[in-house]
Design a protein around this motif. Structure first.
Motif, mmCIF file in Angstrom:
data_model
loop_
_atom_site.group_PDB
_atom_site.id
_atom_site.type_symbol
_atom_site.label_atom_id
_atom_site.label_comp_id
_atom_site.label_asym_id
_atom_site.label_seq_id
_atom_site.Cartn_x
_atom_site.Cartn_y
_atom_site.Cartn_z
ATOM 1 N N ARG A 43 1.281 -0.971 0.024
ATOM 2 C CA ARG A 43 0.235 -0.034 0.246
ATOM 3 C C ARG A 43 0.480 1.180 -0.067
ATOM 4 N NH1 ARG A 43 -2.717 0.366 4.743
ATOM 5 N NH2 ARG A 43 -4.446 1.650 3.495
ATOM 6 N N VAL A 44 1.083 1.963 -0.978
ATOM 7 C CA VAL A 44 1.189 2.842 -1.496
ATOM 8 C C VAL A 44 0.973 4.512 -0.950
ATOM 9 C CG1 VAL A 44 2.617 4.369 -2.577
ATOM 10 C CG2 VAL A 44 3.446 2.154 -2.502
ATOM 11 N N LEU A 45 1.085 5.666 -0.346
ATOM 12 C CA LEU A 45 0.052 6.611 -0.565
ATOM 13 C C LEU A 45 0.992 7.298 -1.269
ATOM 14 C CD1 LEU A 45 -1.905 9.054 1.029
ATOM 15 C CD2 LEU A 45 -0.544 9.016 2.375
ATOM 16 N N ALA A 46 0.365 8.316 -2.482
ATOM 17 C CA ALA A 46 1.381 9.096 -3.225
ATOM 18 C C ALA A 46 0.676 10.492 -2.998
ATOM 19 C CB ALA A 46 0.989 8.894 -4.788
ATOM 20 N N GLY A 70 -6.795 4.367 9.435
ATOM 21 C CA GLY A 70 -6.809 2.612 10.072
ATOM 22 C C GLY A 70 -5.744 1.769 9.713
ATOM 23 N N ALA A 71 -5.323 1.195 9.266
ATOM 24 C CA ALA A 71 -4.108 0.262 8.459
ATOM 25 C C ALA A 71 -2.912 1.402 8.379
ATOM 26 C CB ALA A 71 -3.816 -0.434 7.675
ATOM 27 N N ALA A 72 -1.970 1.779 8.372
ATOM 28 C CA ALA A 72 -0.406 2.431 8.398
ATOM 29 C C ALA A 72 -0.562 1.960 6.904
ATOM 30 C CB ALA A 72 0.449 2.414 9.111
ATOM 31 N N PHE A 73 -0.257 3.319 6.182
ATOM 32 C CA PHE A 73 0.411 2.306 4.757
ATOM 33 C C PHE A 73 2.496 1.522 4.717
ATOM 34 C CE2 PHE A 73 -2.693 5.459 3.503
ATOM 35 C CZ PHE A 73 -2.997 4.866 2.276
ATOM 36 N N ASP A 74 2.252 1.703 3.586
ATOM 37 C CA ASP A 74 4.055 0.954 3.582
ATOM 38 C C ASP A 74 5.044 1.758 3.438
ATOM 39 O OD1 ASP A 74 2.669 -2.128 4.326
ATOM 40 O OD2 ASP A 74 1.621 -2.126 2.452
ATOM 41 N N VAL A 75 4.802 2.273 2.495
ATOM 42 C CA VAL A 75 5.625 2.943 1.766
ATOM 43 C C VAL A 75 5.076 4.502 1.281
ATOM 44 C CG1 VAL A 75 7.048 3.656 -0.220
ATOM 45 C CG2 VAL A 75 6.750 1.736 0.492
ATOM 46 N N VAL A 76 5.539 5.615 1.704
ATOM 47 C CA VAL A 76 4.741 7.278 0.937
ATOM 48 C C VAL A 76 5.964 7.581 -0.258
ATOM 49 C CG1 VAL A 76 4.779 9.901 1.120
ATOM 50 C CG2 VAL A 76 4.265 8.360 3.276
ATOM 51 N N HIS A 77 4.496 8.259 -1.152
ATOM 52 C CA HIS A 77 5.382 7.872 -2.645
ATOM 53 C C HIS A 77 5.287 9.592 -2.889
ATOM 54 C CE1 HIS A 77 6.617 7.714 -7.370
ATOM 55 N NE2 HIS A 77 7.611 8.447 -6.441
ATOM 56 N N ALA A 78 6.619 10.698 -2.377
ATOM 57 C CA ALA A 78 6.117 12.357 -2.205
ATOM 58 C C ALA A 78 6.784 12.853 -3.944
ATOM 59 C CB ALA A 78 7.391 12.772 -1.760
ATOM 60 N N HIS A 79 6.116 13.374 -4.292
ATOM 61 C CA HIS A 79 6.614 13.861 -5.608
ATOM 62 C C HIS A 79 6.743 15.940 -5.305
ATOM 63 C CE1 HIS A 79 4.901 10.608 -8.278
ATOM 64 N NE2 HIS A 79 3.822 10.075 -6.946
ATOM 65 N N GLN A 138 -16.871 11.761 3.675
ATOM 66 C CA GLN A 138 -15.596 12.620 4.956
ATOM 67 C C GLN A 138 -14.344 11.014 5.741
ATOM 68 O OE1 GLN A 138 -16.356 16.264 7.412
ATOM 69 N NE2 GLN A 138 -15.000 14.650 8.982
ATOM 70 N N VAL A 139 -13.658 10.771 5.973
ATOM 71 C CA VAL A 139 -12.625 10.325 7.031
ATOM 72 C C VAL A 139 -12.211 10.208 7.253
ATOM 73 C CG1 VAL A 139 -12.829 8.632 4.500
ATOM 74 C CG2 VAL A 139 -10.670 9.549 4.971
ATOM 75 N N LEU A 140 -11.312 11.861 7.469
ATOM 76 C CA LEU A 140 -10.430 12.189 8.382
ATOM 77 C C LEU A 140 -11.025 13.777 9.137
ATOM 78 C CD1 LEU A 140 -8.568 11.442 10.343
ATOM 79 C CD2 LEU A 140 -6.971 12.507 9.142
ATOM 80 N N ALA A 141 -10.960 14.284 11.134
ATOM 81 C CA ALA A 141 -11.242 15.531 10.507
ATOM 82 C C ALA A 141 -10.357 16.014 11.184
ATOM 83 C CB ALA A 141 -12.971 15.944 11.608
ATOM 84 N N ALA A 163 1.704 12.554 6.452
ATOM 85 C CA ALA A 163 1.955 12.123 7.211
ATOM 86 C C ALA A 163 1.401 11.066 8.196
ATOM 87 C CB ALA A 163 3.141 12.739 8.092
ATOM 88 N N LEU A 164 -0.152 12.285 8.597
ATOM 89 C CA LEU A 164 -1.146 11.805 9.757
ATOM 90 C C LEU A 164 -1.724 10.682 9.178
ATOM 91 C CD1 LEU A 164 -3.049 14.747 11.090
ATOM 92 C CD2 LEU A 164 -1.460 13.294 12.429
ATOM 93 N N VAL A 165 -1.921 10.636 7.743
ATOM 94 C CA VAL A 165 -2.651 9.414 7.488
ATOM 95 C C VAL A 165 -1.553 8.607 6.523
ATOM 96 C CG1 VAL A 165 -3.967 9.202 5.180
ATOM 97 C CG2 VAL A 165 -4.306 10.875 5.901
ATOM 98 N N ALA A 166 -0.385 8.712 6.277
ATOM 99 C CA ALA A 166 1.040 7.556 6.467
ATOM 100 C C ALA A 166 0.210 6.719 8.120
ATOM 101 C CB ALA A 166 2.036 8.091 6.304
#
Ligand code: ADP
Length: 482
Positions: A4-7, A129-138, A58-61, A121-124
């Protein structure tokens, strides 16, 4: 199970686009899914993004994010799993995402994109819920996520930071630092500090686990004094953590056999209809309608980087060899004026259309015999990939991604039957002129030219190879087996 990657990015096609960055961010999720990478893409909630999200839940406030409340919406847009950071005090502004009407950078860009990084960073770390495995920052707009993850609580999700163009570095005055909520130690030479101010791209290079840029040659160039734009020392210091992975194009979207916007569709197996496009291009640009003249094209930003001025100075070579030229682009006013002037002074031989026009760009790739890309530097470049796909031989400066994607028609490559275009070096008027002459000479040998064209169209400009490279890198930083 898929990784799971958060871009994290400031643009993604088709939601919001000002440049090639958006194309890459928009294409990667679809390219990575087949190789077991599930990408979720987080974007600022600009008006266009919020509109595209529609009634997404909405999934986060967040009660407070850099001066106001914020929330995160999640929805599927254009096949992408999208998180929109809805923070009206930062992003609910019409027009361009970075500049105000009149061309000035928005004054709070530092905090606007720090907010994207902080929320990322919070979402990652698992806010949804579950943390992401990797963040891909552009690019610099997302770079600070690497600092927030480095200094924040566990888990410290690994970050791959991709630089699309080192020329855009996100420099801000030192007053930005105390607003960022990072520990004082982060404002250091080994951190965010850059020439007394805050450097966001620099912070990404310092804190990310791996740094990629969009071609192997550009990855080498940015580690030199000439190409490093002040950051070459830092990049050299990262050693093997700096990689080059080429961009691709969506070869279903860019397909001359199915492109509804072309006057005539064609393929490598059926090239005859391509001539219809050349004729349509000549008509549209006010050029003499002749099948037997070599027709050069240029598509792109009219900017110093792209070497448009070199094309204008190389006109004696181009006109002297009997060729025609069609230019479509927008950019610096002085260059726009010079391009118009060249057309006015050479009616029937040179045509210019000022504007951003997707249909015209496609007509040009599909109708021109060759496309000029004389960039002074080019991280990857998409124009030459589109040209290859549509059977126009790219004539390119041997820099960055242009060096990596075009096979020069030198004598050995022609003999081996593998050339796809023409390269020249160093970048300058004489060498461009010589490359134009060389291209025209190839064009005048029909069998050789047909082979170059066929090779160009057979070149794999899709995302397939690069998606596998990104996937391997994500597994590498996640410490997971591929
Ligand atoms: P950049 O540095 O501008 O991102 P790239 O070559 O990476 O350059 O990407 C530019 C993309 O935008 C190409 O696909 C090109 O076809 C397209 N493009 C550039 N200028 C225009 C224009 N005036 N009209 C239509 N498309 C354009």
């Amino acid at each position: 199970m898929a990784l799971r990657v958060l871009a994290l990015a400031s643009e993604a096609f088709p939601l919001v686009k000002t440049g090639g960055l958006a194309d890459v961010v928009g294409a990667l999720p679809g390219a990575l899914a087949p190789v077991g990478i599930a990408v979720t893409t987080m974007l600022p909630g600009y008006p266009a993004v919020m509109q595209a999200m529609g009634a997404a839940p909405q999934v986060l406030a967040l009660a407070e994010l850099f001066g106001g409340p914020a929330r995160v919406l999640r929805g599927t847009v254009a096949g992408m799993d999208v998180l929109a950071l809805d923070a009206p005090h930062l992003f609910a502004r019409p027009g361009n995402p970075y500049v105000a009407p009149g061309g000035r950078e928005l004054e709070d860009n530092g905090t606007r994109f720090a907010a994207l990084a902080a929320a990322g960073a919070l979402v990652a770390r698992g806010a949804l819920g579950a943390a992401f495995d990797v963040v891909h920052a552009h690019d610099w707009q997302a770079a600070l996520v690497a600092a927030y993850l480095r200094f924040g609580p566990l888990p410290r999700v690994p970050v791959v930071f991709t630089i699309h163009n080192l020329a855009f570095q996100g420099h801000f005055p030192a007053w930005l630092f105390p607003l960022l909520g990072l520990p004082a130690e982060a404002f250091a030479l080994g951190g965010l500090e850059y020439h007394g101010g805050v450097g966001l791209l620099k912070a990404g290079i310092w804190f990310a686990d791996r740094i990629t840029t969009v071609s192997p040659t550009y990855a080498t160039e940015i580690r030199t004094h000439e190409g490093g734009m002040g950051l070459d020392g830092l990049l050299r210091g990262r050693g093997g953590d700096v990689r080059g992975i080429l961009n691709g194009i969506d070869d279903a979207e860019w397909n001359p056999a199915t492109d509804a916007r072309l006057p005539a569709r064609f393929s490598a197996a059926d090239m005859a209809p391509r001539l219809e496009n050349k004729r349509a291009l000549q008509r549209r640009f006010g050029l003499e309608e002749r099948d037997d003249v070599p027709l050069f094209g240029f598509v792109g930003r009219l900017a110093w980087q792209k070497g448009v001025d070199l094309i204008l100075e190389a006109l004696p070579w181009l006109l002297g060899s009997g060729a025609q030229l069609a230019i479509v682009g927008t950019g610096e006013a002085a260059l726009e004026e010079r391009c118009r002037g060249a057309a006015a002074a050479n009616a029937g031989r040179i045509g210019t259309v000022i504007g951003f026009d997707e249909g015209l760009a496609r007509l040009l790739y599909a109708g021109a015999d060759a496309v000029l890309v004389p960039s002074r530097f080019e991280p990857c470049g998409l124009a030459q990939l589109c040209a290859l796909r549509y059977g126009a031989a790219p004539v390119v400066a041997r820099v960055g991604g242009l060096a990596d994607t075009v096979i020069d028609a030198n004598e050995m490559a022609v003999a081996a039957g593998c050339a796809t275009g023409v390269q020249f070096s160093p970048v300058g008027v004489e060498m461009l002129g010589a490359a134009i002459d060389r291209t025209v000479a190839l064009y005048r040998q029909p069998a050789v030219w047909a082979r170059v064209q066929a090779n160009a169209m057979a070149a794999d400009v899709s995302w397939a190879r690069s998606a596998a490279r990104y996937a391997a890198l994500f597994h590498e930083v996640a410490g997971a087996d591929a």
